[in-house]
Scaffold this motif. Structure first.
Motif, mmCIF file in Angstrom:
data_model
loop_
_atom_site.group_PDB
_atom_site.id
_atom_site.type_symbol
_atom_site.label_atom_id
_atom_site.label_comp_id
_atom_site.label_asym_id
_atom_site.label_seq_id
_atom_site.Cartn_x
_atom_site.Cartn_y
_atom_site.Cartn_z
ATOM 1 N N GLY A 32 0.813 -1.217 0.000
ATOM 2 C CA GLY A 32 0.000 0.000 0.000
ATOM 3 C C GLY A 32 0.841 1.260 0.000
ATOM 4 N N ILE A 33 1.878 1.291 0.841
ATOM 5 C CA ILE A 33 2.778 2.456 0.893
ATOM 6 C C ILE A 33 3.500 2.635 -0.438
ATOM 7 C CG2 ILE A 33 4.852 3.380 1.983
ATOM 8 C CD1 ILE A 33 3.935 1.982 4.583
ATOM 9 N N ASN A 34 3.960 1.534 -0.996
ATOM 10 C CA ASN A 34 4.693 1.619 -2.255
ATOM 11 C C ASN A 34 3.805 2.069 -3.414
ATOM 12 O OD1 ASN A 34 7.350 0.916 -1.488
ATOM 13 N ND2 ASN A 34 6.776 -1.240 -1.365
ATOM 14 N N LEU A 35 2.547 1.622 -3.430
ATOM 15 C CA LEU A 35 1.635 2.060 -4.493
ATOM 16 C C LEU A 35 1.368 3.562 -4.396
ATOM 17 C CD1 LEU A 35 -0.966 -0.855 -4.675
ATOM 18 C CD2 LEU A 35 0.745 -0.228 -6.393
ATOM 19 N N LEU A 36 1.242 4.068 -3.176
ATOM 20 C CA LEU A 36 1.086 5.509 -3.004
ATOM 21 C C LEU A 36 2.304 6.252 -3.529
ATOM 22 C CD1 LEU A 36 -0.533 5.711 0.565
ATOM 23 C CD2 LEU A 36 -1.604 6.356 -1.603
ATOM 24 N N MET A 37 3.491 5.722 -3.247
ATOM 25 C CA MET A 37 4.716 6.352 -3.741
ATOM 26 C C MET A 37 4.808 6.290 -5.260
ATOM 27 S SD MET A 37 7.760 5.382 -1.067
ATOM 28 C CE MET A 37 7.724 5.980 0.625
ATOM 29 N N VAL A 38 4.376 5.167 -5.836
ATOM 30 C CA VAL A 38 4.411 5.029 -7.294
ATOM 31 C C VAL A 38 3.550 6.105 -7.944
ATOM 32 C CG1 VAL A 38 3.631 3.581 -9.204
ATOM 33 C CG2 VAL A 38 5.009 2.596 -7.384
ATOM 34 N N PHE A 39 2.334 6.302 -7.442
ATOM 35 C CA PHE A 39 1.481 7.348 -7.995
ATOM 36 C C PHE A 39 2.070 8.730 -7.735
ATOM 37 C CE2 PHE A 39 -1.919 4.075 -7.969
ATOM 38 C CZ PHE A 39 -2.381 4.278 -9.259
ATOM 39 N N ALA A 40 2.689 8.904 -6.564
ATOM 40 C CA ALA A 40 3.265 10.204 -6.217
ATOM 41 C C ALA A 40 4.411 10.592 -7.143
ATOM 42 C CB ALA A 40 3.748 10.193 -4.764
ATOM 43 N N VAL A 41 5.191 9.617 -7.613
ATOM 44 C CA VAL A 41 6.307 9.925 -8.516
ATOM 45 C C VAL A 41 5.878 9.890 -9.977
ATOM 46 C CG1 VAL A 41 7.994 9.045 -6.870
ATOM 47 C CG2 VAL A 41 7.148 7.520 -8.655
ATOM 48 N N ALA A 42 4.796 9.154 -10.287
ATOM 49 C CA ALA A 42 4.333 9.062 -11.672
ATOM 50 C C ALA A 42 3.722 10.378 -12.148
ATOM 51 C CB ALA A 42 3.321 7.933 -11.819
ATOM 52 N N ILE A 43 3.108 11.135 -11.243
ATOM 53 C CA ILE A 43 2.473 12.399 -11.643
ATOM 54 C C ILE A 43 3.510 13.441 -12.059
ATOM 55 C CG2 ILE A 43 1.061 14.326 -10.840
ATOM 56 C CD1 ILE A 43 -0.528 12.325 -9.161
ATOM 57 N N PRO A 44 4.538 13.759 -11.234
ATOM 58 C CA PRO A 44 5.555 14.719 -11.709
ATOM 59 C C PRO A 44 6.294 14.231 -12.953
ATOM 60 C CG PRO A 44 5.723 14.395 -9.339
ATOM 61 C CD PRO A 44 4.787 13.351 -9.844
ATOM 62 N N ALA A 45 6.461 12.907 -13.084
ATOM 63 C CA ALA A 45 7.149 12.349 -14.247
ATOM 64 C C ALA A 45 6.260 12.306 -15.485
ATOM 65 C CB ALA A 45 7.659 10.940 -13.930
ATOM 66 N N ALA A 46 4.993 12.772 -15.357
ATOM 67 C CA ALA A 46 4.044 12.843 -16.476
ATOM 68 C C ALA A 46 3.810 11.484 -17.119
ATOM 69 C CB ALA A 46 4.521 13.848 -17.524
ATOM 70 N N GLN A 47 3.726 10.450 -16.299
ATOM 71 C CA GLN A 47 3.421 9.128 -16.831
ATOM 72 C C GLN A 47 1.924 9.006 -17.089
ATOM 73 O OE1 GLN A 47 6.408 6.657 -17.115
ATOM 74 N NE2 GLN A 47 6.771 8.845 -17.335
ATOM 75 N N TYR A 48 1.570 8.153 -18.045
ATOM 76 C CA TYR A 48 0.162 7.967 -18.395
ATOM 77 C C TYR A 48 -0.612 7.476 -17.164
ATOM 78 C CZ TYR A 48 -4.026 6.173 -20.658
ATOM 79 O OH TYR A 48 -5.333 5.931 -21.008
ATOM 80 N N PRO A 49 -1.795 8.021 -16.858
ATOM 81 C CA PRO A 49 -2.573 9.008 -17.601
ATOM 82 C C PRO A 49 -2.411 10.439 -17.099
ATOM 83 C CG PRO A 49 -3.953 8.008 -15.947
ATOM 84 C CD PRO A 49 -2.582 7.432 -15.750
ATOM 85 N N PHE A 50 -1.249 10.788 -16.552
ATOM 86 C CA PHE A 50 -1.024 12.108 -15.961
ATOM 87 C C PHE A 50 -0.162 13.004 -16.853
ATOM 88 C CE2 PHE A 50 -0.861 8.792 -12.547
ATOM 89 C CZ PHE A 50 -2.138 8.982 -12.053
ATOM 90 N N GLN A 51 -0.072 12.683 -18.145
ATOM 91 C CA GLN A 51 0.876 13.383 -19.006
ATOM 92 C C GLN A 51 0.411 14.776 -19.417
ATOM 93 O OE1 GLN A 51 -1.134 10.994 -20.042
ATOM 94 N NE2 GLN A 51 -2.031 11.602 -22.007
ATOM 95 N N ARG A 52 -0.878 15.057 -19.298
ATOM 96 C CA ARG A 52 -1.397 16.313 -19.848
ATOM 97 C C ARG A 52 -0.872 17.545 -19.117
ATOM 98 N NH1 ARG A 52 -5.215 15.942 -24.298
ATOM 99 N NH2 ARG A 52 -5.940 13.804 -24.352
ATOM 100 N N TRP A 53 -0.604 17.452 -17.816
ATOM 101 C CA TRP A 53 -0.175 18.648 -17.109
ATOM 102 C C TRP A 53 1.163 19.148 -17.649
ATOM 103 C CZ3 TRP A 53 4.199 19.917 -14.470
ATOM 104 C CH2 TRP A 53 5.070 18.887 -14.108
ATOM 105 N N LEU A 54 2.050 18.221 -18.039
ATOM 106 C CA LEU A 54 3.341 18.632 -18.582
ATOM 107 C C LEU A 54 3.178 19.191 -19.995
ATOM 108 C CD1 LEU A 54 6.296 18.742 -17.780
ATOM 109 C CD2 LEU A 54 6.619 16.491 -18.806
ATOM 110 N N LEU A 55 2.238 18.644 -20.767
ATOM 111 C CA LEU A 55 1.951 19.191 -22.090
ATOM 112 C C LEU A 55 1.365 20.592 -21.985
ATOM 113 C CD1 LEU A 55 0.401 15.972 -23.653
ATOM 114 C CD2 LEU A 55 2.494 17.080 -24.439
ATOM 115 N N ASP A 56 0.512 20.820 -20.991
ATOM 116 C CA ASP A 56 -0.054 22.153 -20.784
ATOM 117 C C ASP A 56 1.017 23.161 -20.386
ATOM 118 O OD1 ASP A 56 -2.584 21.215 -21.348
ATOM 119 O OD2 ASP A 56 -3.124 20.901 -19.243
ATOM 120 N N SER A 57 2.041 22.704 -19.674
ATOM 121 C CA SER A 57 3.037 23.616 -19.112
ATOM 122 C C SER A 57 3.961 24.225 -20.155
ATOM 123 C CB SER A 57 3.879 22.878 -18.060
ATOM 124 O OG SER A 57 4.741 21.928 -18.666
#
Length: 511
Positions: free
Chosen positions: A205-230
């Motif tokens: 559970g802790i590791n999955l939270l960390m995975v999502f926490a690092v995937a967002i700044p890294a613009a991994q799918y499906p969080f890639q749009r924020w970096l494209l907007d920037s």
């Protein structure tokens, strides 16, 4: 005792110089301070990366200094972040001159990179979260400075929401980890005695939270749009994002390697990042906007870096994060000169001799095999060797096989040889520097290796198929799907910024 005293003095001097640069940035915000002070401020800021370099060179052993965890990885990360920050600020002295937010840009550059460097020096998890939060806040403020532009407003809202979610998920993981282990100090949390207090479900559970926490700044799918907007932000802002922010996942997962390695969350990270690698590569092929091509490259590269972490190749991930950050920041700073390099050419079909193509394949196979044997022949090294051999083969095709005449092939071969030598020197230097700090904790299972190979081979099969079916309906659907995923939010795109039109019309009325 003298060595310890000198080490402590250098550490204190580093924090003093970093504090001076922050005070200098605040002082510069006063409107009565002349703009020439910006050059003086950048000079003061340049002392911080110099002191981090001295600490890195003179550090003999890992040590805990109050709330700080001072080891080679911490000082290397601080040096990396602050060096990119210094180069970008030096570049921006003339690039941003005339912007109404000129002073604020330099203040926020200093605040953001300073916070990022201190975050990775922290041993106390509470300080880590505070300074990492300041870093994400600084990036959001940098994107939001041009508030009169509607496209920038949309980018601010979306970036702020996703980065805030990332920070909250990391905060939840840290609180859960601290409560389960009974410690807030990172060095105590990662001790074997503390980790044994975690149940398997708690660890996952802790590791999955960390995975999502690092995937967002890294613009991994499906969080890639924020970096494209920037990309609507000024180019130096896009460049500074690579100073331990979008590539923070490799650093963070390396720090928490004893907790992350051997967990089921590795499989989830490989699937998520593997798809992002293929998506980012596709974005490069379908996008015509140069900055969005660079964003697609970042998405793919960050996905590959996270795959390295999932396979336990933390040293390779750190090398990747640092070199990619330096390289991609340079490309962003050169984005404005791309149009001058464009030349209209008449495409001609050139058939390369079979012997040159065969030589490239054999060379790539030999390089990959030698790399695998020299690095003990472990599982993640097999993946690295496969990718390295593949890269050498592609480089041979582009630089040697496709070279114009004997001179072109000689130059191409010389470039490949030079890059190979530099790569070996850098790899050996990092390995020696981070020995004992970054280690391959757990060898990957056969399941992880098969999964990575499947992703790589699937991507290669899609590319091979698409090159031979350009006119098919399936190819058109794939192309349009990639275009849709690689486009930013519609409200963050304007063919001509309306606020510029309004400013020009107001100026004309005044005249």
């Amino acid at each position: 005792m003298l060595t310890l005293l000198n080490s402590n003095s250098l550490t204190i001097t580093f924090f003093v110089t970093l504090s001076l640069s922050l005070f200098s940035a605040l002082f510069m915000l006063h409107p009565r301070v002349p703009l020439k002070f910006v050059r003086f401020h950048v000079g003061i800021y340049g002392l911080s990366p110099l002191m981090s370099l001295l600490n890195l060179v003179t550090l003999k052993t890992n040590k805990i200094y109050g709330p700080w965890h001072l080891d080679p990885l911490a000082w290397l990360t601080a040096l990396f972040v602050l060096t990119i920050g210094f180069v970008i600020q030096r570049y921006s002295i003339r690039y941003l001159l005339g912007d109404r937010n000129y002073r604020k840009y330099f203040a926020l550059f200093t605040f953001t990179t300073g916070s990022a460097s201190v975050a990775w020096l922290s041993d106390d998890l509470r300080w880590l979260m505070v300074f990492w939060g300041f870093t994400l806040l600084g990036i959001t403020w940098l994107i939001s400075l041009n508030k009169k532009w509607q496209a920038a407003k949309t980018a601010i809202a979306r970036s702020g929401q996703w980065l805030t979610l990332s920070w909250l998920m990391m905060l939840l993981a840290i609180i859960w980890l601290a409560q389960a282990t009974g410690h807030w100090q990172l060095s105590f949390v990662l001790a074997k005695d503390s980790l044994t207090n975690l149940g398997s479900w708690e660890k996952t559970g802790i590791n999955l939270l960390m995975v999502f926490a690092v995937a967002i700044p890294a613009a991994q799918y499906p969080f890639q749009r924020w970096l494209l907007d920037s990309v609507v932000a000024p180019t130096p802002v896009s460049a500074v994002m690579h100073a331990g922010i979008v590539n923070a996942g490799g650093i963070l997962l390396t720090r928490f390697a004893p907790l992350f390695s051997g967990d089921l969350a590795q499989i989830f990270l490989i699937v998520l990042s593997g798809f992002s690698v293929l998506l980012g590569t596709g974005m490069i092929l379908v996008q015509v906007d140069y900055k969005r091509q660079l964003v697609g490259s970042t998405i793919a590269q960050m996905g590959f870096m996270l795959i390295q972490c999932a396979l336990g190749a933390y040293l390779a991930a750190i090398i990747h994060a640092v070199l990619h950050g330096l390289f991609k920041s340079t490309l962003f700073l050169q984005a404005g000169s791309v149009v001058h390099h464009y030349k209209r050419t008449n495409p001609t079909t050139r058939h390369s001799p079979l012997i040159w193509n065969t030589a490239g394949g054999l060379l790539g196979l030999a390089v990959g095999f030698c790399y695998w044997i020299n690095d003990n022949g472990t599982g993640h090294d097999f993946i690295s060797a496969l990718l390295l051999g593949w890269s050498v083969s592609i480089a041979w095709t582009q630089l040697v096989t496709s070279g114009h005449g004997h001179i072109g092939r000689i130059v191409g071969f010389s470039l490949i040889a030079g890059v190979t030598i530099v790569f070996n020197i850098i790899h050996a230097a990092f390995k020696d520097l981070l020995h004992g700090t970054v280690s391959e904790v757990v060898l990957p299972s056969a399941t992880l290796l098969i999964l990575v190979l499947f992703i790589l081979l699937s991507g290669n099969a899609v590319v091979f198929w698409s090159t031979r079916h350009h006119s098919s309906t399936s190819f058109a659907a794939l192309y349009l799907w990639l275009v849709r995923l690689s486009e930013p939010h519609p409200n963050s795109v304007e063919s001509h910024p309306k606020f510029l039109v309004l400013s020009m019309s107001k100026g004309g009325n005044k005249k």
